[in-house]
Design a protein around this motif. Structure first.
Motif, PDB file in Angstrom:
ATOM      1  N   GLU A 119       0.827  -1.214   0.000  1.00  0.00           N
ATOM      2  CA  GLU A 119       0.000   0.000   0.000  1.00  0.00           C
ATOM      3  C   GLU A 119       0.862   1.265   0.000  1.00  0.00           C
ATOM      4  N   LEU A 120       1.957   1.244   0.714  1.00  0.00           N
ATOM      5  CA  LEU A 120       2.861   2.392   0.769  1.00  0.00           C
ATOM      6  C   LEU A 120       3.668   2.561  -0.528  1.00  0.00           C
ATOM      7  N   GLY A 121       3.643   1.537  -1.378  1.00  0.00           N
ATOM      8  CA  GLY A 121       4.383   1.601  -2.630  1.00  0.00           C
ATOM      9  C   GLY A 121       5.850   1.225  -2.495  1.00  0.00           C
ATOM     10  N   TRP A 122       6.226   0.594  -1.385  1.00  0.00           N
ATOM     11  CA  TRP A 122       7.616   0.245  -1.151  1.00  0.00           C
ATOM     12  C   TRP A 122       7.949  -1.182  -1.558  1.00  0.00           C
ATOM     13  N   ILE A 123       6.914  -1.982  -1.765  1.00  0.00           N
ATOM     14  CA  ILE A 123       7.083  -3.365  -2.208  1.00  0.00           C
ATOM     15  C   ILE A 123       6.139  -3.604  -3.376  1.00  0.00           C
ATOM     16  N   ASN A 124       6.620  -4.318  -4.377  1.00  0.00           N
ATOM     17  CA  ASN A 124       5.779  -4.762  -5.488  1.00  0.00           C
ATOM     18  C   ASN A 124       5.558  -6.260  -5.326  1.00  0.00           C
ATOM     19  N   ARG A 125       4.306  -6.672  -5.485  1.00  0.00           N
ATOM     20  CA  ARG A 125       3.975  -8.093  -5.383  1.00  0.00           C
ATOM     21  C   ARG A 125       3.445  -8.562  -6.731  1.00  0.00           C
ATOM     22  N   ARG A 126       4.056  -9.604  -7.253  1.00  0.00           N
ATOM     23  CA  ARG A 126       3.601 -10.183  -8.517  1.00  0.00           C
ATOM     24  C   ARG A 126       2.430 -11.120  -8.248  1.00  0.00           C
ATOM     25  N   HIS A 127       1.730 -11.499  -9.291  1.00  0.00           N
ATOM     26  CA  HIS A 127       0.573 -12.393  -9.153  1.00  0.00           C
ATOM     27  C   HIS A 127       0.945 -13.742  -8.544  1.00  0.00           C
ATOM     28  N   ASN A 128       2.200 -14.166  -8.703  1.00  0.00           N
ATOM     29  CA  ASN A 128       2.653 -15.444  -8.147  1.00  0.00           C
ATOM     30  C   ASN A 128       3.145 -15.322  -6.702  1.00  0.00           C
ATOM     31  N   HIS A 130       5.569 -13.362  -5.634  1.00  0.00           N
ATOM     32  CA  HIS A 130       6.944 -12.885  -5.511  1.00  0.00           C
ATOM     33  C   HIS A 130       6.970 -11.415  -5.106  1.00  0.00           C
ATOM     34  N   LEU A 131       7.888 -11.099  -4.211  1.00  0.00           N
ATOM     35  CA  LEU A 131       8.005  -9.751  -3.661  1.00  0.00           C
ATOM     36  C   LEU A 131       9.310  -9.109  -4.120  1.00  0.00           C
ATOM     37  N   TYR A 132       9.212  -7.818  -4.457  1.00  0.00           N
ATOM     38  CA  TYR A 132      10.373  -7.052  -4.890  1.00  0.00           C
ATOM     39  C   TYR A 132      10.307  -5.664  -4.266  1.00  0.00           C
ATOM     40  N   ILE A 133      11.443  -5.162  -3.846  1.00  0.00           N
ATOM     41  CA  ILE A 133      11.497  -3.793  -3.359  1.00  0.00           C
ATOM     42  C   ILE A 133      11.235  -2.869  -4.545  1.00  0.00           C
ATOM     43  N   SER A 134      10.488  -1.797  -4.315  1.00  0.00           N
ATOM     44  CA  SER A 134      10.156  -0.880  -5.405  1.00  0.00           C
ATOM     45  C   SER A 134      11.281   0.122  -5.630  1.00  0.00           C
ATOM     46  N   SER A 135      11.286   0.703  -6.803  1.00  0.00           N
ATOM     47  CA  SER A 135      12.281   1.736  -7.089  1.00  0.00           C
ATOM     48  C   SER A 135      12.049   2.950  -6.197  1.00  0.00           C
ATOM     49  N   ASP A 136      10.780   3.217  -5.810  1.00  0.00           N
ATOM     50  CA  ASP A 136      10.498   4.313  -4.875  1.00  0.00           C
ATOM     51  C   ASP A 136      11.190   4.076  -3.531  1.00  0.00           C
ATOM     52  N   ALA A 137      11.102   2.857  -3.025  1.00  0.00           N
ATOM     53  CA  ALA A 137      11.740   2.538  -1.740  1.00  0.00           C
ATOM     54  C   ALA A 137      13.256   2.611  -1.864  1.00  0.00           C
ATOM     55  N   LEU A 138      13.792   2.084  -2.959  1.00  0.00           N
ATOM     56  CA  LEU A 138      15.245   2.149  -3.161  1.00  0.00           C
ATOM     57  C   LEU A 138      15.720   3.590  -3.212  1.00  0.00           C
ATOM     58  N   SER A 139      14.961   4.412  -3.912  1.00  0.00           N
ATOM     59  CA  SER A 139      15.336   5.817  -4.032  1.00  0.00           C
ATOM     60  C   SER A 139      15.232   6.513  -2.677  1.00  0.00           C
ATOM     61  N   ARG A 140      14.094   6.366  -2.027  1.00  0.00           N
ATOM     62  CA  ARG A 140      13.868   7.057  -0.745  1.00  0.00           C
ATOM     63  C   ARG A 140      14.867   6.636   0.316  1.00  0.00           C
ATOM     64  N   PHE A 141      14.984   5.346   0.541  1.00  0.00           N
ATOM     65  CA  PHE A 141      15.820   4.883   1.638  1.00  0.00           C
ATOM     66  C   PHE A 141      17.292   4.830   1.250  1.00  0.00           C
ATOM     67  N   GLY A 142      17.594   4.703  -0.020  1.00  0.00           N
ATOM     68  CA  GLY A 142      18.978   4.810  -0.471  1.00  0.00           C
ATOM     69  C   GLY A 142      19.516   6.208  -0.254  1.00  0.00           C
ATOM     70  N   GLU A 143      18.683   7.198  -0.529  1.00  0.00           N
ATOM     71  CA  GLU A 143      19.087   8.590  -0.289  1.00  0.00           C
ATOM     72  C   GLU A 143      19.297   8.845   1.194  1.00  0.00           C
ATOM     73  N   VAL A 144      18.413   8.302   2.028  1.00  0.00           N
ATOM     74  CA  VAL A 144      18.556   8.471   3.478  1.00  0.00           C
ATOM     75  C   VAL A 144      19.858   7.830   3.937  1.00  0.00           C
ATOM     76  N   LEU A 145      20.136   6.628   3.443  1.00  0.00           N
ATOM     77  CA  LEU A 145      21.354   5.930   3.841  1.00  0.00           C
ATOM     78  C   LEU A 145      22.584   6.742   3.447  1.00  0.00           C
ATOM     79  N   GLN A 146      22.591   7.243   2.228  1.00  0.00           N
ATOM     80  CA  GLN A 146      23.753   7.992   1.749  1.00  0.00           C
ATOM     81  C   GLN A 146      23.875   9.358   2.393  1.00  0.00           C
ATOM     82  N   SER A 147      22.759  10.019   2.641  1.00  0.00           N
ATOM     83  CA  SER A 147      22.821  11.394   3.122  1.00  0.00           C
ATOM     84  C   SER A 147      22.903  11.508   4.637  1.00  0.00           C
TER      85      SER A 147
END
Length: 166
Positions: A119-128, A130-147
């Motif tokens: 719901e937050l858009g941080w995980i994408n779930r496929r019909h099967n 399978h779970l994947y981290i979203s590019s939004d989460a990578l961007s948001r939390f990657g920036e936090v980690l780096q900054s």
């Protein structure tokens, strides 16, 4: 004559052991302060639900595990078609069961928290499932980690090294 800051006990003495213990305690306090600040920030960033960052982190680490050492799969189609994180690289899938096993949390708890991460858009779930981290989460939390997180941790490590060098 040495100052109290540079005075070191004689090697092999009981005072040397006490000095070493005091040094370890000071380094442990530095690290504890960092961890508590980090936990407080994380708690607030994740809607005051401490399980959300744990699960997001487990999913991300599972997905990105093969990229850590420069190993990438050449298959296509794993991430959701509309969200290709990591420069179109294929991520290793996981599911609620594998995340429950990795965290030791009950599957139903993991399933509910994954629904919220989707719901937050941080995980994408496929019909099967399978779970994947979203590019939004990578961007948001990657920036936090780096900054914020990584520079702060490196500064704490420098402080610890200076304490140990005394």
């Amino acid at each position: 004559m040495t100052t109290p800051q540079t005075e070191r006990p004689a090697a092999g003495s009981g005072a040397d052991h006490v000095h070493g213990q005091r040094l370890l305690r000071n380094v442990a306090l530095l690290l504890a302060r960092y961890e508590v600040r980090k936990l407080r920030r994380t708690f607030e960033e994740f809607e005051r639900d401490i399980l959300l960052p744990i699960l997001l982190g487990e999913i991300a680490l599972h997905n990105l595990g093969e990229l850590e050492n420069g190993h990438e799969k050449s298959e296509r189609g794993s991430p959701a078609e509309d969200d290709q994180p990591c420069d179109q690289r294929v991520l290793r899938p996981c599911n609620a069961y594998s995340i429950a096993a990795a965290t030791g949390l009950p599957r139903e708890t993991v399933r509910r928290k994954i629904v919220r991460l989707v719901e937050l858009g941080w995980i994408n779930r496929r019909h099967n499932g399978h779970l994947y981290i979203s590019s939004d989460a990578l961007s948001r939390f990657g920036e936090v980690l780096q900054s914020r997180e990584l520079p702060e941790l490196l500064a704490i490590a420098d402080q610890a090294r200076r304490l140990m060098a005394r």
